[in-house]
Enzyme design. Structure first.
Site, PDB file in Angstrom:
ATOM      1  N   ARG A 179      73.133  55.539 123.517  1.00 14.65           N
ATOM      2  CA  ARG A 179      74.379  56.125 124.054  1.00 14.65           C
ATOM      3  C   ARG A 179      75.365  55.019 124.428  1.00 14.65           C
ATOM      4  O   ARG A 179      76.568  55.149 124.190  1.00 14.65           O
ATOM      5  CB  ARG A 179      74.079  57.007 125.270  1.00 14.65           C
ATOM      6  CG  ARG A 179      73.368  58.313 124.908  1.00 14.65           C
ATOM      7  CD  ARG A 179      73.219  59.193 126.129  1.00 14.65           C
ATOM      8  NE  ARG A 179      74.505  59.706 126.578  1.00 14.65           N
ATOM      9  CZ  ARG A 179      74.711  60.261 127.777  1.00 14.65           C
ATOM     10  NH1 ARG A 179      73.717  60.333 128.664  1.00 14.65           N
ATOM     11  NH2 ARG A 179      75.907  60.715 128.104  1.00 14.65           N
ATOM     12  N   CYS A 237      76.996  55.634 134.762  1.00 20.95           N
ATOM     13  CA  CYS A 237      76.127  56.244 133.752  1.00 20.95           C
ATOM     14  C   CYS A 237      76.955  57.308 133.043  1.00 20.95           C
ATOM     15  O   CYS A 237      78.125  57.095 132.760  1.00 20.95           O
ATOM     16  CB  CYS A 237      74.870  56.821 134.398  1.00 20.95           C
ATOM     17  SG  CYS A 237      75.209  58.025 135.698  1.00 20.95           S
TER      18      CYS A 237
END
Length: 282
Positions: A179, A237
């Site tokens: 990611r 995040c």
């Protein structure tokens, strides 16, 4: 110490100042955590929901990320309602490696509460060891919680943007490598990372058997990544949840200038003009 060994909790289950909080939650299955709590939980625990209790409602314009930071007054009311006072010793647990429990840990620290811990190894290990569980839903006696907001623990998008080229500022992306590099993006509308961020996956704060790493192991991990103790460190995040285990680990390793970008990647990409990087940083 931010993480509490299971034997330590077991020894203090009868303490009147103790509040155990079940934080189990599954992304994409918002009722699963509460259903799991109602089926079985650590004896005496109460439940707090990531999206209903530990986040604010989604912004209609898409800003603030997928789990916006709750208003301090609203959160204070929630804590008081479930029996958490300024004198409480709070132990949070989940079954997601501590990611959801760490959100509560960070929120309480943000509100100035120091006596909060994440239970090492989580609920499954508690059950596997034959420790006490129950399906009884306890009705907590309300308490009074007064917040002293620690603004230095938080950073907003505008300031992150200003600091991208600033010396002595380090950005940590806590998501998994795929990611971070923008190879996949199963949740958010855009893939990649904030330019200049390094990738330190939050799960690396635990050992292979799922226990929390020692202080020395945390120190070695962050030194190897090139972090200096006088750096200003910004941690993010996808939505400000799984960044919090990295914040815990950094503080245990002795880093004192650590700030959470609570909106994180999902907030960053809501501003179309913000830069995006892909691949690994040099």
């Amino acid at each position: 110490m931010n993480v509490l060994p299971q034997t330590e909790l077991l020894a203090h289950l009868d303490d009147t100042s103790l509040v155990i909080v079940d934080c189990r939650f599954q992304l994409g299955k918002p009722d699963a955590g509460r259903e799991a709590y109602e089926a079985s939980h650590i004896t005496g625990a109460i439940y707090l929901d990531l999206e209903k209790d530990l986040s604010a409602p989604l912004d209609p314009d898409g800003y603030g990320g997928r789990h916006p930071l709750p208003d301090a007054a609203q959160l204070t009311g929630t804590l008081s309602r479930v029996g958490i006072s300024n004198d409480s010793v709070v132990v949070a647990y989940d079954d997601q490696g501590g990611a959801m429990a760490s959100r509560l840990w960070w929120l309480l620290k943000y509100l100035g509460h120091e006596k909060v811990y994440v239970l090492d190894e989580g609920f499954a290990a508690w059950v596997n060891a034959g420790r006490p569980v129950s399906a009884e839903i306890r009705t907590p006696e309300p308490a009074q919680f007064l917040a002293t907001v620690q603004h230095n623990r938080l950073i907003e998008m505008d300031e992150v943007l200003e600091k991208l080229e600033e010396d002595g500022v380090k950005l940590i992306d806590s998501r998994d490598g795929a990611r971070y590099r923008g190879e996949v993006e199963p949740i958010d509308k855009k893939a990649g990372h904030i330019p200049g961020a390094m990738n330190l996956f939050w799960g690396e704060s635990r050992t292979a058997d799922g226990t929390w790493k020692s202080q020395d192991e945390h120190v070695a991990r962050f030194e190897q990544a090139g972090l200096a103790k006088d750096d200003e460190i910004i941690v993010y995040c996808g939505s400000g949840v799984t960044a919090t285990p990295n914040v815990m680990a950094l503080e245990e390793a002795g880093y004192t200038r650590v700030r959470l970008y609570a909106g994180s990647w999902s907030d960053w990409i809501s501003y179309g003009e913000n830069p995006i990087a892909t691949g690994n940083e040099e």
